[in-house]
Design an enzyme around this catalytic site. Structure first.
Site, PDB file in Angstrom:
ATOM      1  N   GLU A  53       0.889  -1.163   0.000  1.00 26.47           N
ATOM      2  CA  GLU A  53       0.000   0.000   0.000  1.00 26.47           C
ATOM      3  C   GLU A  53       0.921   1.205   0.000  1.00 26.47           C
ATOM      4  O   GLU A  53       1.738   1.365   0.898  1.00 26.47           O
ATOM      5  CB  GLU A  53      -0.874  -0.090   1.247  1.00 26.47           C
TER       6      GLU A  53
ATOM      7  N   CYS B  47      -1.839   8.089   4.521  1.00 24.39           N
ATOM      8  CA  CYS B  47      -1.945   7.710   3.108  1.00 24.39           C
ATOM      9  C   CYS B  47      -3.231   8.263   2.498  1.00 24.39           C
ATOM     10  O   CYS B  47      -3.360   8.356   1.286  1.00 24.39           O
ATOM     11  CB  CYS B  47      -1.877   6.200   2.973  1.00 24.39           C
TER      12      CYS B  47
HETATM   13  P1  NAP Z   1       9.837   3.607   2.970  1.00 21.66           P
HETATM   14  O1  NAP Z   1      11.074   4.345   2.682  1.00 21.66           O
HETATM   15  O2  NAP Z   1       9.118   3.019   1.833  1.00 21.66           O
HETATM   16  O3  NAP Z   1      10.188   2.470   4.032  1.00 21.66           O
HETATM   17  C1  NAP Z   1       9.230   1.536   4.514  1.00 21.66           C
HETATM   18  C2  NAP Z   1       9.935   0.244   4.882  1.00 21.66           C
HETATM   19  O4  NAP Z   1      10.402  -0.397   3.691  1.00 21.66           O
HETATM   20  C3  NAP Z   1      11.164   0.458   5.746  1.00 21.66           C
HETATM   21  O5  NAP Z   1      11.280  -0.631   6.623  1.00 21.66           O
HETATM   22  C4  NAP Z   1      12.283   0.438   4.742  1.00 21.66           C
HETATM   23  O6  NAP Z   1      13.487   0.070   5.323  1.00 21.66           O
HETATM   24  C5  NAP Z   1      11.806  -0.585   3.732  1.00 21.66           C
HETATM   25  N1  NAP Z   1      12.332  -0.353   2.390  1.00 21.66           N
HETATM   26  C6  NAP Z   1      12.368   0.813   1.729  1.00 21.66           C
HETATM   27  N2  NAP Z   1      12.914   0.634   0.507  1.00 21.66           N
HETATM   28  C7  NAP Z   1      13.210  -0.675   0.409  1.00 21.66           C
HETATM   29  C8  NAP Z   1      13.799  -1.487  -0.619  1.00 21.66           C
HETATM   30  N3  NAP Z   1      14.196  -0.971  -1.768  1.00 21.66           N
HETATM   31  N4  NAP Z   1      13.941  -2.804  -0.387  1.00 21.66           N
HETATM   32  C9  NAP Z   1      13.567  -3.335   0.788  1.00 21.66           C
HETATM   33  N5  NAP Z   1      13.012  -2.627   1.794  1.00 21.66           N
HETATM   34  C10 NAP Z   1      12.836  -1.313   1.604  1.00 21.66           C
HETATM   35  O7  NAP Z   1       8.802   4.514   3.725  1.00 21.66           O
HETATM   36  P2  NAP Z   1       8.976   5.448   5.009  1.00 21.66           P
HETATM   37  O8  NAP Z   1      10.271   5.292   5.677  1.00 21.66           O
HETATM   38  O9  NAP Z   1       7.765   5.127   5.780  1.00 21.66           O
HETATM   39  O10 NAP Z   1       8.795   6.909   4.470  1.00 21.66           O
HETATM   40  C11 NAP Z   1       9.475   7.427   3.348  1.00 21.66           C
HETATM   41  C12 NAP Z   1       8.476   8.048   2.411  1.00 21.66           C
HETATM   42  O11 NAP Z   1       7.487   7.081   2.029  1.00 21.66           O
HETATM   43  C13 NAP Z   1       7.638   9.167   3.016  1.00 21.66           C
HETATM   44  O12 NAP Z   1       8.293  10.394   3.019  1.00 21.66           O
HETATM   45  C14 NAP Z   1       6.428   9.140   2.138  1.00 21.66           C
HETATM   46  O13 NAP Z   1       6.653   9.863   0.970  1.00 21.66           O
HETATM   47  C15 NAP Z   1       6.241   7.692   1.804  1.00 21.66           C
HETATM   48  N6  NAP Z   1       5.189   7.040   2.637  1.00 21.66           N
HETATM   49  C16 NAP Z   1       3.963   6.926   2.113  1.00 21.66           C
HETATM   50  C17 NAP Z   1       2.971   6.326   2.845  1.00 21.66           C
HETATM   51  C18 NAP Z   1       1.610   6.181   2.275  1.00 21.66           C
HETATM   52  O14 NAP Z   1       0.801   5.541   2.921  1.00 21.66           O
HETATM   53  N7  NAP Z   1       1.295   6.726   1.146  1.00 21.66           N
HETATM   54  C19 NAP Z   1       3.202   5.838   4.128  1.00 21.66           C
HETATM   55  C20 NAP Z   1       4.488   5.969   4.653  1.00 21.66           C
HETATM   56  C21 NAP Z   1       5.470   6.565   3.880  1.00 21.66           C
HETATM   57  P3  NAP Z   1      14.538   1.237   5.679  1.00 21.66           P
HETATM   58  O15 NAP Z   1      13.901   2.034   6.757  1.00 21.66           O
HETATM   59  O16 NAP Z   1      15.771   0.564   6.083  1.00 21.66           O
HETATM   60  O17 NAP Z   1      14.705   2.016   4.387  1.00 21.66           O
END
Ligand code: NAP
Length: 509
Positions: A264, A301
């Protein structure tokens, strides 16, 4: 006590050498505990244990699994202030939000416990044999749903409890009969360990097999990737960025045995406000939307990131009022420094696009990790011509699109990527003109809200939380509500089986 170690089944383990600390974003300092990233061996151990546990757990009755889920809920409540304190220290979210999210987490666990207390959710169907059917006899066929196997759940940054360690993905997967391995969000490792301790205690108390649950800490690209690649992992649940979700989806589909990734991800949640609604009650709508845009520092989200209007003098008044009301709300802290820098980068990128005007933005020096709420506007034509204006800005930001007419507004909806939600704000006298807008939204979103706000996602069987890509990777399923259990099961048919060998629910009584 938080140890900084991984839970591999019911054993604490910290064999690795790479450590990280979580951050208190309000104080902009590191929290005390050093968390030890799981090693390759520990990852393998957790999955092997989950696989062994699966052989037993898949056959545990729904009633017993319900006892397990209810014991987890009790255990989370028993963590009391310790859990609230670590939640707030690792997220910057206020105590009231921690209590609310804990309530939601407990409610979800109990809802799934109730769901699996009988077998209705399995959609069991029985087609009895017709040996005398002409021209050919019909075989006896019986269909049910069975669990997929060990599931990896990535904890979400924006819901440290309700979409994380014992959140909706975990509750639904455990309810379905799948062991769960958590990849804790790096910034919520302490919250995750504490919740994991409650799950492990509940598993022991209710006699569940060791390995039914593990909690691993570490970086997504190392620990998360290794988990999603492991041959004995059979599905992944994810909430986060499009980049992260897509990377895991690609990885899972390139495995020798591809597995489903229920991710999601991004959504800007278009809100259509009709001319009559603006004419009749723009001040009320502006107040409601200023609150919705800034709720939880916009880190939902379902945050309304895109407002679609038809341009007029009254629309200009509405935009001004919305902007003033939005920036009048005190700035709030974001979840962690990376989210804050992402918010700054993405809001600047949109407002730098041709034709995009910043209507209002909180000015002045803000505390570290606090977000300056912002409202921008753009014409329908500029929006249609520039996909960069369609990007999600995760935080208290909304872009108002001023369309020439309804035709352009519908073109704008048709040009959007898939969304979790779409909202219509309209007056009763317009009902007969709304069909085209509803049709356009139906093709782009998973949930349509009428005269309300998209923030606030009810947990109930009719909820659809998922939409066409990139809102989610599979729009046929929901990530919220009891129907989310369907992500972790597959149908199986038994043909011409003797009654004695059929699963209990499919037997002749
Ligand atoms: P994220 O960067 O997607 O990380 C979520 C989880 O996935 C973390 O445990 C992360 O580990 C892991 N992950 C990220 N990239 C990966 C990859 N290439 N391979 C394997 N695992 C991976 O999200 P976030 O830290 O929650 O927030 C970053 C950005 O995501 C926000 O600024 C926002 O733009 C977006 N976000 C969107 C929503 C939504 O519902 N639309 C919700 C949350 C976040 P690591 O922490 O080690 O990278």
């Amino acid at each position: 006590m938080i140890t900084g170690k991984n839970y591999i089944g019911n054993k604490l383990s910290g064999k690795g050498t790479i450590v990280h600390k979580t951050i208190n974003p309000k104080l902009n300092i590191e929290n005390a505990t050093a968390f030890i990233e799981a090693t390759d061996n520990e990852i393998d151990e957790a999955v092997q244990l989950a696989w062994e546990a699966f052989k037993i757990y898949r056959k545990v009755s729904g009633k017993k699994r319900a006892t397990f889920l209810n014991a987890i809920a009790d255990g989370i409540l028993a963590l009391d202030q310790k859990l609230i304190d670590i939640f707030t220290a690792e997220s910057g979210l206020p105590e009231g939000r921690a209590i609310g999210e804990r309530g939601r987490t407990v409610f979800q666990l109990r809802s799934f416990a109730e769901l699996i207390s009988n077998d209705d959710w399995r959609e069991n169907t029985i087609d009895k044999a017709e040996p005398n059917r002409e021209p050919l006899p019909k075989e006896d066929l019986r269909r049910t749903l069975i669990p997929l196997g060990p599931v990896v759940v990535f904890g979400a940054s924006n819901f440290p409890l309700a979409y994380s360690t014992a959140g909706g993905d975990t509750a639904s997967a455990l309810a379905a009969g799948c062991p769960v391995i958590i990849k804790a969000h790096e910034m919520h490792s302490g919250t995750s360990e504490l919740v994991a301790s409650a799950i492990i205690k509940a598993a022991e108390k209710t006699g569940m097999p060791n390995g039914v649950f593990s909690n691993l800490v570490g970086r997504g690209k190392i620990v998360g990737t290794a988990l999603a690649n492991h041959p004995k992992v059979k599905a992944v649940g994810f909430t986060g960025s499009i980049a992260g979700g897509r990377a895991l989806f690609n990885l899972a589909s390139q495995r020798k045995e591809p597995i489903p990734v229920f991710a999601e991800m991004g959504s800007i949640n278009p809100v259509v406000i009709t001319p009559a609604a603006i004419a009749n009650r723009y001040e009320e709508i502006a107040s409601t939307y200023a609150s919705s845009i800034t709720l939880g520092t916009g880190q939902f989200c379902t945050n309304p990131g895109l407002i679609l209007t038809i341009d007029s003098n009254e629309t200009q008044d509405f935009i001004k009022d919305l902007a003033e009301k939005t920036i009048a709300i005190d700035p709030q802290c974001m979840l962690h420094p990376n989210i804050k820098s992402g918010f700054n980068k993405n809001s600047s990128s949109i407002t730098a696009q041709s034709g995009v005007e910043t209507v209002a933005k909180i000015q002045g020096e803000l505390k570290d990790n606090y977000a300056a709420s912002q409202i921008a506007s753009v014409s329908g034509t500029e929006f249609l011509n520039n996909p960069k204006t369609h990007q999600e800005v995760f935080g208290p930001f909304s872009l108002v699109v001023k369309c020439k007419d309804e035709e352009e507004l519908i073109e704008v909806i048709n040009g959007l990527e898939g969304q979790l939600t779409g909202t219509i704000i309209a007056e009763e006298e317009e009902y007969s003109n709304l069909e085209e807008i509803i049709d356009a939204l139906e093709n782009r979103v998973g949930r349509i809200i009428f005269n309300g706000v998209p923030t606030g996602v009810e947990v109930c069987p009719s909820m659809q939380h998922g939409g066409p890509y990139p809102a989610s990777t599979d729009s046929r399923f929901t990530a919220v509500g009891t129907n989310s259990i369907k992500r972790w099961v597959r149908p199986i048919s038994y043909q011409s089986f003797p009654n004695a060998l059929l699963p209990k629910a499919l037997k002749n009584i």
